[in-house]
Scaffold this active site. Structure first.
Site, mmCIF file in Angstrom:
data_model
loop_
_atom_site.group_PDB
_atom_site.id
_atom_site.type_symbol
_atom_site.label_atom_id
_atom_site.label_comp_id
_atom_site.label_asym_id
_atom_site.label_seq_id
_atom_site.Cartn_x
_atom_site.Cartn_y
_atom_site.Cartn_z
ATOM 1 C CG ASP A 1 77.309 26.807 35.996
ATOM 2 O OD1 ASP A 1 77.867 27.296 36.651
ATOM 3 O OD2 ASP A 1 77.491 25.678 35.392
ATOM 4 C CG LEU A 2 80.093 31.477 32.750
ATOM 5 C CD1 LEU A 2 79.331 32.339 31.789
ATOM 6 C CD2 LEU A 2 81.311 32.250 33.419
ATOM 7 C CG ASP A 3 82.866 27.517 33.617
ATOM 8 O OD1 ASP A 3 83.284 28.403 32.349
ATOM 9 O OD2 ASP A 3 83.460 27.758 34.550
ATOM 10 C CB THR B 1 84.845 27.416 29.742
ATOM 11 O OG1 THR B 1 83.815 27.449 30.903
ATOM 12 C CG2 THR B 1 84.662 28.810 29.453
ATOM 13 C CE LYS C 1 82.047 19.022 31.547
ATOM 14 N NZ LYS C 1 81.281 18.387 30.394
ATOM 15 N N GLY C 2 82.070 21.912 37.588
ATOM 16 C CA GLY C 2 81.481 22.754 38.829
ATOM 17 C C GLY C 2 82.309 22.468 39.989
ATOM 18 C CB SER D 1 79.667 31.096 37.779
ATOM 19 O OG SER D 1 80.870 30.480 37.277
ATOM 20 C CB ALA D 2 82.299 27.416 41.008
ATOM 21 C CB SER D 3 84.328 30.498 36.930
ATOM 22 O OG SER D 3 85.547 31.138 36.239
ATOM 23 C CG ASN E 1 89.404 33.051 35.500
ATOM 24 O OD1 ASN E 1 90.023 34.133 35.716
ATOM 25 N ND2 ASN E 1 89.492 31.991 35.879
ATOM 26 C CE LYS F 1 77.681 26.755 41.217
ATOM 27 N NZ LYS F 1 77.555 26.770 39.888
ATOM 28 C CD GLU G 1 75.050 24.274 38.189
ATOM 29 O OE1 GLU G 1 75.727 23.608 37.658
ATOM 30 O OE2 GLU G 1 75.847 25.131 38.963
ATOM 31 C CG ASP G 2 77.430 22.293 33.447
ATOM 32 O OD1 ASP G 2 77.422 23.097 34.437
ATOM 33 O OD2 ASP G 2 78.510 21.672 32.842
HETATM 34 C C1 BG6 Z 1 83.432 25.861 37.302
HETATM 35 C C2 BG6 Z 1 83.803 24.981 36.408
HETATM 36 O O1 BG6 Z 1 82.490 26.647 36.848
HETATM 37 O O2 BG6 Z 1 84.361 26.924 37.875
HETATM 38 C C3 BG6 Z 1 85.116 24.224 37.146
HETATM 39 O O3 BG6 Z 1 82.868 24.052 35.951
HETATM 40 C C4 BG6 Z 1 85.980 25.231 37.517
HETATM 41 O O4 BG6 Z 1 85.758 23.246 36.081
HETATM 42 C C5 BG6 Z 1 85.481 26.109 38.429
HETATM 43 O O5 BG6 Z 1 87.142 24.727 38.083
HETATM 44 C C6 BG6 Z 1 86.541 27.629 39.080
HETATM 45 O O6 BG6 Z 1 86.830 27.985 37.919
HETATM 46 P P1 BG6 Z 1 87.976 29.422 37.907
HETATM 47 O O7 BG6 Z 1 87.729 29.916 36.495
HETATM 48 O O8 BG6 Z 1 87.854 30.142 39.188
HETATM 49 O O9 BG6 Z 1 89.364 28.495 38.051
HETATM 50 MG MG MG Z 2 78.924 24.217 34.984
#
Ligand code: BG6
Ligand code: MG
Length: 216
Positions: free
Chosen positions: A10-12, A18, A46-47, A115-117, A119, A146, A170-171
């Site tokens: 996982d990233l964040d 972040t 988170k997540g 990662s869910a992000s 970004n 997730k 994973e956190d």
């Molecule tokens: C997860 C974070 O990794 O990504 C969440 O823990 C965040 O807090 C989610 O909302 C989505 O991220 P992003 O960058 O696409 O808004």
């Molecule tokens: Mg995380």
């Protein structure tokens, strides 16, 4: 001998912290809408995907918005967040994360980001570790957040390994659940009293080693 052939990270909260930037951006948005967001509330995000995070925040603030307004608000929050992460540097990599990735790769293990992000790539480039992953699966490539295992199963597929040969780092509780329901091993990054379902819990990747991996 361990059957582990790949590590999915996982990233964040695992590679970088972040959460503090997400918190600042969501708090800014909540304040504009006339209410506040505590650090305790932020823990629950988170997540959690961007869309779901906004839904929860609006619910906590007792504010109702149309789907079009919600999209606008999520875009606004992301603009602030992207501005903050644009200043990130390799110094923000969490202790031991880069070293453990290098150790895994030197031992012949495959590595992926899960990662869910949306970004993720921006962050990986900013902290200069994109080259340490054989595959990157992020929020742009999955449709189910997730605890659905989609993000990790896509990671295993991209690495050409079976789910049972993967370990996920994973956190978030939802991330641990996703790994387990995908048939993978799960290492929690954080507290054992929170990440109770994980096969092993460490406080950070600086506590990980190939020896600990081999016990999974
Ligand atoms: C997860 C974070 O990794 O990504 C969440 O823990 C965040 O807090 C989610 O909302 C989505 O991220 P992003 O960058 O696409 O808004
Ligand atoms: Mg995380």
């Amino acid at each position: 001998m361990s059957i582990i052939k790949a590590c999915i990270f996982d990233l964040d909260g695992v590679i970088v912290d972040t959460a503090v930037y997400h918190y600042k951006a969501w708090k800014h948005l909540a304040n504009e809408l006339g209410f506040d967001l505590s650090e305790e509330d932020n823990e629950k995000l988170k997540g959690v995907s961007r869309v779901r995070s906004l839904e929860l925040i609006l619910q906590w603030g007792g504010v109702t918005k149309t789907p079009a307004e919600q999209e606008e608000l999520a875009t606004k929050k992301n603009g602030w967040y992207v501005e903050m992460i644009s200043h990130m540097t390799p110094a923000e990599i969490l202790p031991g994360a880069k070293e453990f990735l290098e150790t895994c790769r030197a031992a012949g293990l495959k590595t992926a980001l899960g990662s869910a992000s949306k970004n993720s790539m921006t962050i990986l480039k900013k902290i200069n570790i994109a080259g340490l992953f054989d595959a990157v699966i992020d929020g742009n490539m999955v449709s189910k957040p997730k605890p659905d295992p989609e993000v990790f199963l896509k990671g295993a597929e991209a690495l050409h390994v079976a789910p049972a040969e993967c370990v996920v780092f994973e956190d978030a509780i939802a991330g641990i659940e996703a790994a387990i329901s995908g048939g993978m091993k799960a290492v929690g990054i954080g507290s054992p009293t929170v990440l109770t379902e994980a096969d092993l819990v460490v406080s950070g990747l600086n506590e990980m080693s190939l020896e600990k991996l081999s016990t999974l």
